[in-house]
Design an enzyme around this catalytic site. Structure first.
Site, short mmCIF file in Angstrom:
data_model
loop_
_atom_site.label_atom_id
_atom_site.label_comp_id
_atom_site.label_asym_id
_atom_site.label_seq_id
_atom_site.Cartn_x
_atom_site.Cartn_y
_atom_site.Cartn_z
N HIS A 34 54.91 50.15 65.94
CA HIS A 34 54.31 51.47 66.09
C HIS A 34 52.81 51.26 66.29
O HIS A 34 52.34 50.10 66.35
CB HIS A 34 54.61 52.34 64.86
CG HIS A 34 54.33 51.65 63.56
ND1 HIS A 34 53.05 51.33 63.15
CD2 HIS A 34 55.15 51.17 62.60
CE1 HIS A 34 53.10 50.72 61.98
NE2 HIS A 34 54.37 50.60 61.63
N HIS A 37 50.89 48.66 64.21
CA HIS A 37 50.97 47.26 64.66
C HIS A 37 50.05 47.04 65.86
O HIS A 37 49.39 46.00 65.97
CB HIS A 37 52.40 46.93 65.10
CG HIS A 37 53.40 46.94 64.00
ND1 HIS A 37 54.38 47.90 63.92
CD2 HIS A 37 53.58 46.11 62.94
CE1 HIS A 37 55.14 47.65 62.86
NE2 HIS A 37 54.67 46.58 62.25
N ASP A 150 50.03 47.76 53.50
CA ASP A 150 50.64 46.86 52.52
C ASP A 150 49.50 46.21 51.74
O ASP A 150 49.19 45.03 51.90
CB ASP A 150 51.49 45.82 53.24
CG ASP A 150 52.67 46.46 53.95
OD1 ASP A 150 53.60 46.89 53.28
OD2 ASP A 150 52.62 46.57 55.19
N SER A 186 57.51 51.39 60.12
CA SER A 186 58.76 51.24 60.88
C SER A 186 59.86 52.05 60.20
O SER A 186 60.80 52.50 60.85
CB SER A 186 59.17 49.77 60.93
OG SER A 186 58.10 49.02 61.45
#
Ligand code: PAF
Length: 283
Positions: A34, A37, A150, A186
């Site tokens: 997406h 990234h 993350d 994702s």
């Protein structure tokens, strides 16, 4: 853009670039790409003359077999997006290529891995470290890009580079959000229509928490976040923690951290979403 599936092919391709002292960068992904990234790919291109994007759904980091089975995969679509973004090489290995034999290495990250994702996904960060160190070995990049969504993984990767010879410099990229605030992931494609409509409450709550941090204590704010998200019938908080930005240890008082991070994991069952925000409270 070239697509390769084996480490041997990749090493052969990168050899001339290495001889010419070109800067090689790596963007590790699990595919289902997406715009988040793609922002990593753009950051990599700014620093490097060759951008390698790996696409590998790493089984060793999934503690839930259903999550691994349901993880979205679409190599063709991923490659189209990467071509349009200017990646040079896609490395899409199969499991035997990354793990010719079972990887039994155990990594230790001390207090960085004990809370949040580490507490709720046993073995997850060991699996991440296994695959990332393997990718670093194969690609030997000068730079590697990871997203701040993350947040704990980013801290673990930085710690991994301290334990690794010839480790790349880590480029951390900010969270990319949908127009309604939902952090790109994702897993968002796995949400039902109703869940997708409710999921932006997660980011909205984090943003309101940022404003409220000036007036509430750490624990009151944390509880407010939990109650606000749990009040939504589609959402259920797994954890909400306000942690020190480097040690990732929960704080009790605002003065304990210059840039405290509010990190959450929320179920829109069975999909699990994570998000975080810097609370930027003045000490
Ligand atoms: O963040 C991810 O997508 C994965 O954890 C990573 C870093 C590609 C390792 O599989």
């Amino acid at each position: 853009m070239l697509i390769v599936h084996t480490a041997t092919e990749l090493r052969r391709l990168l050899h001339p670039a290495r001889e010419q002292k070109k800067t090689i960068g790596l963007v590790p992904t699990m595919g289902a790409l997406h715009c988040g990234h793609l922002s990593l790919v753009r950051a990599c291109r700014e620093h490097c003359s060759i951008t390698v994007v790996s696409i590998f759904v790493n089984p060793t980091q999934f503690n839930n077999p259903n999550d691994l089975r349901n993880y979205p995969r679409d190599l063709k679509h991923d490659c189209d997006m990467l071509l349009a973004t200017g990646a040079d090489i896609v490395f899409a290995p199969d499991e035997k290529e990354i793990y010719p034999k079972p990887d039994t290495r155990r990594f230790y990250f001390g207090q960085l891995e004990t809370g949040m994702e580490g507490a709720h996904r046993p073995g997850h960060f060991n699996g991440v470290a296994q695959v990332v160190s393997r990718l670093f070995d194969i690609v030997q990049p000068a730079y590697a890009c990871f997203g701040e969504k993350d947040f704990q993984q980013l801290a673990i990767i930085r710690a991994l580079t301290e334990q690794t010879d010839r480790a790349p410099k880590i480029i951390a990229c900010p969270i990319v959000r949908e127009a309604d605030g939902l952090a790109m992931s994702s897993r968002n494609t796995l949400l039902s229509t109703s869940q997708r409509a409710h999921a932006p409450l997660i980011a909205a709550t984090l943003m309101q928490a940022q404003a409220k941090a000036k007036e509430l204590t750490v624990n009151t704010l944390r509880q407010w976040v939990i109650d606000t998200i749990n009040a939504d019938r589609e959402l259920e908080v797994e954890y909400a923690e306000i942690v020190h930005e480097r040690t990732l240890q929960p704080i009790e008082q605002w003065r304990e951290a210059a840039r405290p991070r509010l990190c959450v994991a929320v179920y829109a069952r069975p999909v699990r979403l994570i998000d975080n925000i810097c609370l930027r409270v003045e000490s």
